[in-house]
Design an enzyme around this catalytic site. Structure first.
Site, PDB file in Angstrom:
ATOM      1  CG  ASP A  46      -4.342   8.499  -0.027  1.00 50.72           C
ATOM      2  OD1 ASP A  46      -5.273   7.831  -0.521  1.00 50.72           O
ATOM      3  OD2 ASP A  46      -4.446   9.718   0.220  1.00 50.72           O
ATOM      4  N   GLY A  76     -16.982   9.719  -2.101  1.00 48.75           N
ATOM      5  CA  GLY A  76     -16.263   8.497  -2.471  1.00 48.75           C
ATOM      6  C   GLY A  76     -16.099   7.477  -1.378  1.00 48.75           C
ATOM      7  CB  THR A  77     -16.826   6.676   1.757  1.00 47.65           C
ATOM      8  OG1 THR A  77     -16.847   5.603   2.705  1.00 47.65           O
ATOM      9  CG2 THR A  77     -17.826   7.744   2.159  1.00 47.65           C
ATOM     10  CB  SER A  78     -18.905   1.641   0.043  1.00 49.90           C
ATOM     11  OG  SER A  78     -18.155   1.204   1.184  1.00 49.90           O
ATOM     12  CG  HIS A 108     -10.278   4.482   9.485  1.00 50.57           C
ATOM     13  ND1 HIS A 108     -11.211   4.247   8.497  1.00 50.57           N
ATOM     14  CD2 HIS A 108     -10.975   4.550  10.641  1.00 50.57           C
ATOM     15  CE1 HIS A 108     -12.409   4.155   9.057  1.00 50.57           C
ATOM     16  NE2 HIS A 108     -12.290   4.352  10.359  1.00 50.57           N
ATOM     17  CG  ASN A 137      -9.027   7.956   1.508  1.00 57.24           C
ATOM     18  OD1 ASN A 137      -9.795   7.003   1.680  1.00 57.24           O
ATOM     19  ND2 ASN A 137      -9.249   8.896   0.612  1.00 57.24           N
ATOM     20  CD  GLU A 194     -20.355   1.913  -7.017  1.00 60.94           C
ATOM     21  OE1 GLU A 194     -20.878   1.171  -7.865  1.00 60.94           O
ATOM     22  OE2 GLU A 194     -19.234   1.699  -6.531  1.00 60.94           O
ATOM     23  NE  ARG A 224      -3.840   0.270   0.781  1.00 62.38           N
ATOM     24  CZ  ARG A 224      -4.631   0.416   1.849  1.00 62.38           C
ATOM     25  NH1 ARG A 224      -4.790  -0.591   2.699  1.00 62.38           N
ATOM     26  NH2 ARG A 224      -5.259   1.545   2.067  1.00 62.38           N
TER      27      ARG A 224
END
Ligand code: BV8
Ligand code: ZN
Length: 239
Positions: A100, A184-186, A115, A98, A212, A65
Site C-alpha cells: 500500500d 508489525g510483521t510475523s 515486495h 507492504n 504479539e 487489494r
C-alpha cells in the site's frame, strides 16, 4: 507508555515494516484469522504458477487489494515513522514489505517497497519496459491493460518464488545500521525475516514493535508490546 528508545547522534536507523503497521488503517493482514489468506490461498494469487494458471484470479485479488488500500488513510504509526525520518534525515531508512502507499501518505520519503506496489503494474513478459502507474480496479480480464510491447500487464508485486526488489540497497543499509526497528510483521516470509539476524551480525540494536511475538522473536534485544499506532508515537528519544 513504553520506555523510550534512545537514538544517539551516531545511530543509523533501519526500519522494516509489515502488514501490522497498516492494520489500524483498516487493511487486513495476511495471517490473522480473518486475514487476506483466509479468503484466498497464496498459491492461487501470489505465485508465478498462479499467474500462468488463472491471471484473472490474480487480478481479482489485487484489484480488491487496490480498492481497499486506496480508500485507507495513514494511521499514527505511519505518521510517527514519517516524523522519525524528518528528525534523522539520511540516518534513516525504511524498507516495507507492504504494497500500500500509506507510508508515503504518512510522510516517509526514503523508502523501498521490497515486495512491490499496488499502484503499479508491469509487463507480464518482463520485456524491459518500466513498471507503469496503474490504479485501475479491473472487473474482468479483458479490461486489463497492455504493456507497450503488447503483452498483458500483471500486478507490480513480488510473488512467492520471485526475487524481492532492491536487495542490494537493503543489504547496504542493513550493513550501515546501528539500530534495526521491525514493526508489525510475523517474521514468516524470507528473506525479510532474516534482516534482523543480519543486523545482529553487525552488532546493531534490534527492536520489535507489535502486539504479539513474531516467529523470529529471539533475535530482538528489545520488544515493545502493543499496536504500532499506539506504541510508535513518542517512542523514540532523539539525542
Ligand atoms: C525469495 C506480495 C529467493 C504483495 C508477498 C521454505 C523456507 C524458507 C523460505 C522459503 C521456503 N519456501 C519458500 C521460501 C521462500 C519464500 C518464503 O519465505 N515462503 C514462506 C511462506 C516460508 N519467500 C519468497 O519466495 C520470496 N522470494 O525467497 O526469492 C531469493 C531469496 C533471497 C535473495 C534472492 C532471491 C518472495 C516473498 C514475497 C512474497 N510476496 N507479498 C502482497 O500481496 O501484499 S509476502 C507478504 O507476506 C508480505 O509482503 C509480507 O512479506 C509477508 C508476511 O506478511 P506480514 O507483513 O508479516 O503480515 P502477517 O499477516 O504475516 O503478520 C502481521 C503481523 O502484524 C503480525 O505479527 C501481527 O501480530 C501484527 N499486527 C497486527 N495488528 C498490528 C500488528 N502490528 C502492529 N500494530 C498492529 N495494530
Ligand atoms: Zn512488455
Amino acid at each position: 507508555m513504553h520506555k523510550q528508545i534512545l537514538i544517539h547522534p551516531t545511530d543509523r536507523v533501519f526500519v522494516l515494516t509489515g502488514a501490522g503497521v497498516s492494520a489500524e488503517s483498516g487493511l487486513a493482514t495476511f495471517r490473522a484469522s480473518d486475514g487476506l489468506w483466509a479468503g484466498y490461498r497464496l498459491e492461487d494469487v501470489c505465485t508465478p504458477e498462479a499467474w500462468e494458471r488463472d491471471p484473472w484470479k490474480v487480478w481479482e485479488f489485487y484489484s480488491a487489494r487496490r480498492e481497499a488500500a486506496f480508500a485507507a488513510k495513514p494511521n499514527p504509526a505511519h505518521v510517527a515513522l514519517g516524523e522519525l525520518e524528518r528528525q534523522l534525515g539520511e540516518r534513516f531508512f525504511l524498507c516495507t514489505q507492504n504494497v500500500d502507499g500509506l507510508h508515503e501518505l504518512g510522510g516517509s520519503k526514503n523508502l523501498v517497497h521490497m515486495h512491490g506496489e499496488l499502484a503499479k503494474s508491469r509487463c507480464e513478459d518482463d520485456c524491459g519496459a518500466a513498471p507503469v502507474v496503474d490504479t485501475r480496479v479491473y472487473g474482468s480480464l479483458d479490461e486489463v491493460g497492455r504493456c507497450v510491447c503488447g503483452a498483458r500487464l500483471r500486478p507490480y508485486i513480488v510473488f512467492f518464488g520471485e526475487t524481492p526488489l532492491e536487495l542490494g540497497r537493503i543489504q547496504d543499509e542493513i550493513n550501515r545500521a546501528t539500530v534495526m526497528i521491525v514493526v508489525g510483521t510475523s517474521g514468516s516470509v524470507y528473506p525479510a525475516a532474516n534482516f534482523v539476524q543480519w543486523a545482529r551480525l553487525n552488532k546493531a540494536r534490534t527492536i520489535y514493535v507489535g502486539p504479539e511475538a513474531p516467529l523470529n522473536a529471539g533475535a530482538f534485544t528489545v520488544t515493545v508490546e502493543g499496536k504500532a499506532g499506539e506504541a510508535l508515537p513518542g517512542l523514540f528519544a532523539i539525542q
